[in-house]
Motif scaffolding. Structure first.
Motif, PDB file in Angstrom:
ATOM      1  N   ALA A  32       0.545  -0.781   0.484  1.00  0.00           N
ATOM      2  CA  ALA A  32      -0.189   0.271   0.355  1.00  0.00           C
ATOM      3  C   ALA A  32       0.877   1.150  -0.069  1.00  0.00           C
ATOM      4  N   PRO A  33       0.428   2.378  -0.899  1.00  0.00           N
ATOM      5  CA  PRO A  33       1.524   3.627  -0.636  1.00  0.00           C
ATOM      6  C   PRO A  33       1.294   4.306   1.220  1.00  0.00           C
ATOM      7  N   ALA A  51      -5.300   9.650 -12.472  1.00  0.00           N
ATOM      8  CA  ALA A  51      -5.325   8.614 -13.899  1.00  0.00           C
ATOM      9  C   ALA A  51      -4.160   7.457 -13.516  1.00  0.00           C
ATOM     10  N   PRO A  52      -4.778   6.565 -13.701  1.00  0.00           N
ATOM     11  CA  PRO A  52      -3.557   5.216 -13.607  1.00  0.00           C
ATOM     12  C   PRO A  52      -2.074   5.257 -14.187  1.00  0.00           C
ATOM     13  N   VAL A  53      -0.894   4.962 -13.651  1.00  0.00           N
ATOM     14  CA  VAL A  53       0.420   5.105 -14.643  1.00  0.00           C
ATOM     15  C   VAL A  53       0.325   3.881 -14.452  1.00  0.00           C
ATOM     16  N   GLY A  54       0.219   3.162 -15.560  1.00  0.00           N
ATOM     17  CA  GLY A  54       0.272   1.456 -15.652  1.00  0.00           C
ATOM     18  C   GLY A  54      -0.499   0.815 -13.808  1.00  0.00           C
ATOM     19  N   SER A  55       1.270  -0.297 -13.936  1.00  0.00           N
ATOM     20  CA  SER A  55       0.348  -0.673 -12.856  1.00  0.00           C
ATOM     21  C   SER A  55       1.468   0.047 -11.088  1.00  0.00           C
ATOM     22  N   LEU A  56       2.459   1.028 -12.036  1.00  0.00           N
ATOM     23  CA  LEU A  56       3.362   1.437 -11.209  1.00  0.00           C
ATOM     24  C   LEU A  56       2.620   2.654  -9.706  1.00  0.00           C
ATOM     25  N   GLY A  57       1.388   3.173  -9.872  1.00  0.00           N
ATOM     26  CA  GLY A  57       0.856   4.202  -9.021  1.00  0.00           C
ATOM     27  C   GLY A  57      -0.228   5.126  -9.868  1.00  0.00           C
ATOM     28  N   THR A  58      -0.522   6.183  -9.593  1.00  0.00           N
ATOM     29  CA  THR A  58      -1.594   7.119  -9.683  1.00  0.00           C
ATOM     30  C   THR A  58      -1.006   8.340 -10.099  1.00  0.00           C
ATOM     31  N   VAL A  59      -1.859   8.677 -10.675  1.00  0.00           N
ATOM     32  CA  VAL A  59      -1.080  10.321 -10.983  1.00  0.00           C
ATOM     33  C   VAL A  59      -2.384  11.323 -10.310  1.00  0.00           C
ATOM     34  N   TYR A  60      -2.949  12.300  -9.651  1.00  0.00           N
ATOM     35  CA  TYR A  60      -3.833  13.613  -8.966  1.00  0.00           C
ATOM     36  C   TYR A  60      -3.696  14.620  -9.273  1.00  0.00           C
ATOM     37  N   ASN A  78       4.063   1.273  -4.596  1.00  0.00           N
ATOM     38  CA  ASN A  78       4.924   0.344  -3.662  1.00  0.00           C
ATOM     39  C   ASN A  78       6.006   1.008  -3.719  1.00  0.00           C
ATOM     40  N   PRO A  79       6.632   1.966  -2.883  1.00  0.00           N
ATOM     41  CA  PRO A  79       7.232   3.043  -2.427  1.00  0.00           C
ATOM     42  C   PRO A  79       8.678   2.103  -1.644  1.00  0.00           C
ATOM     43  N   GLY A  80       9.971   2.666  -2.120  1.00  0.00           N
ATOM     44  CA  GLY A  80      11.101   1.973  -2.400  1.00  0.00           C
ATOM     45  C   GLY A  80      12.155   2.612  -2.793  1.00  0.00           C
ATOM     46  N   ALA A  81      13.217   2.305  -3.505  1.00  0.00           N
ATOM     47  CA  ALA A  81      14.593   2.826  -3.542  1.00  0.00           C
ATOM     48  C   ALA A  81      14.076   3.357  -5.348  1.00  0.00           C
ATOM     49  N   GLU A  99       6.061  22.191 -12.708  1.00  0.00           N
ATOM     50  CA  GLU A  99       6.580  21.087 -12.973  1.00  0.00           C
ATOM     51  C   GLU A  99       7.366  20.166 -12.207  1.00  0.00           C
ATOM     52  N   ASP A 100       7.659  19.063 -11.540  1.00  0.00           N
ATOM     53  CA  ASP A 100       8.286  18.344 -10.427  1.00  0.00           C
ATOM     54  C   ASP A 100       9.226  17.056 -11.215  1.00  0.00           C
ATOM     55  N   ASN A 101       9.932  17.367 -11.009  1.00  0.00           N
ATOM     56  CA  ASN A 101      10.774  15.144 -12.443  1.00  0.00           C
ATOM     57  C   ASN A 101      12.351  15.696 -11.132  1.00  0.00           C
ATOM     58  N   GLY A 102      12.438  14.292 -10.822  1.00  0.00           N
ATOM     59  CA  GLY A 102      13.459  13.615 -11.098  1.00  0.00           C
ATOM     60  C   GLY A 102      13.523  12.025 -10.314  1.00  0.00           C
ATOM     61  N   ASP A 103      14.463  11.426  -9.753  1.00  0.00           N
ATOM     62  CA  ASP A 103      14.396  10.000  -8.755  1.00  0.00           C
ATOM     63  C   ASP A 103      13.622  10.562  -7.083  1.00  0.00           C
ATOM     64  N   PHE A 104      12.572   9.446  -7.231  1.00  0.00           N
ATOM     65  CA  PHE A 104      11.959   9.849  -5.851  1.00  0.00           C
ATOM     66  C   PHE A 104      11.620   8.121  -5.733  1.00  0.00           C
ATOM     67  N   THR A 105      11.307   8.311  -4.129  1.00  0.00           N
ATOM     68  CA  THR A 105      10.940   6.843  -3.374  1.00  0.00           C
ATOM     69  C   THR A 105       9.446   6.700  -3.260  1.00  0.00           C
ATOM     70  N   SER A 106       8.787   7.723  -2.993  1.00  0.00           N
ATOM     71  CA  SER A 106       7.275   7.754  -2.919  1.00  0.00           C
ATOM     72  C   SER A 106       6.924   8.125  -3.707  1.00  0.00           C
ATOM     73  N   TYR A 107       6.513  10.088  -3.963  1.00  0.00           N
ATOM     74  CA  TYR A 107       5.943  10.782  -4.961  1.00  0.00           C
ATOM     75  C   TYR A 107       6.924  11.583  -5.585  1.00  0.00           C
TER      76      TYR A 107
END
Length: 150
Positions: A32-33, A51-60, A78-81, A99-107
């Motif tokens: 769970a997120p 909108a779903p981002v495939g099976s990876l998450g959701t954009v709200y 699935n938060p993680g690396a 815009e916010d763009n980068g490498d993120f563990t959760s969101y």
């Protein structure tokens, strides 16, 4: 009890405790997120679209009626690396963009734009799955959604 025995008991207990902590850390965590759009954008922001981002998450897409601002957050299932992700929002009438763009563990996000009385374009991505929604939440147009991978 000898002094050697008294010293050995705490050492054995600490070793067992350390082993148990290592075993617990190796246990998979819940899928769970660990957050919500309201935790990312603010408690006064209500979810108005997603909108779903495939099976990876959701954009709200969220909206705060008190200040007329939209907020977008892309939340992983699935938060993680840390992985590459983004959130963006664009108001075509005013050309306001965030815009916010980068490498993120959760969101990714939050990103904000004043959207009261305007159509909103918004989206985000997680890894290679991108989502964009145009002409959203404005009544006079039917929104257009695109999901693609690269």
């Amino acid at each position: 009890m000898s002094s050697a025995t008294r010293l050995a008991l705490p050492t054995a207990a600490l070793t067992a405790l350390a082993f148990g902590a290592a075993a617990a850390a190796a246990t998979p965590v819940s899928a769970a997120p660990n957050t919500t759009p309201q935790k990312v954008c603010g408690a006064d922001y209500k979810t108005v679209n997603s909108a779903p981002v495939g099976s990876l998450g959701t954009v709200y897409l969220t909206y705060n009626a008190a200040n007329g601002k939209n907020c977008v957050a892309t939340i992983r299932n699935n938060p993680g690396a840390a992985v590459e992700a983004s959130s963006w929002v664009f108001i075509p009438d005013t050309e306001e963009y965030a815009e916010d763009n980068g490498d993120f563990t959760s969101y990714a996000g939050p990103v904000y734009a004043t959207g009261k009385g305007h159509c909103v374009d918004w989206g985000g991505h997680i890894q290679q799955v991108h989502v964009q929604v145009t002409g959203s939440n404005c009544g006079r147009l039917q929104e257009h959604r695109v999901t693609y991978t690269n």
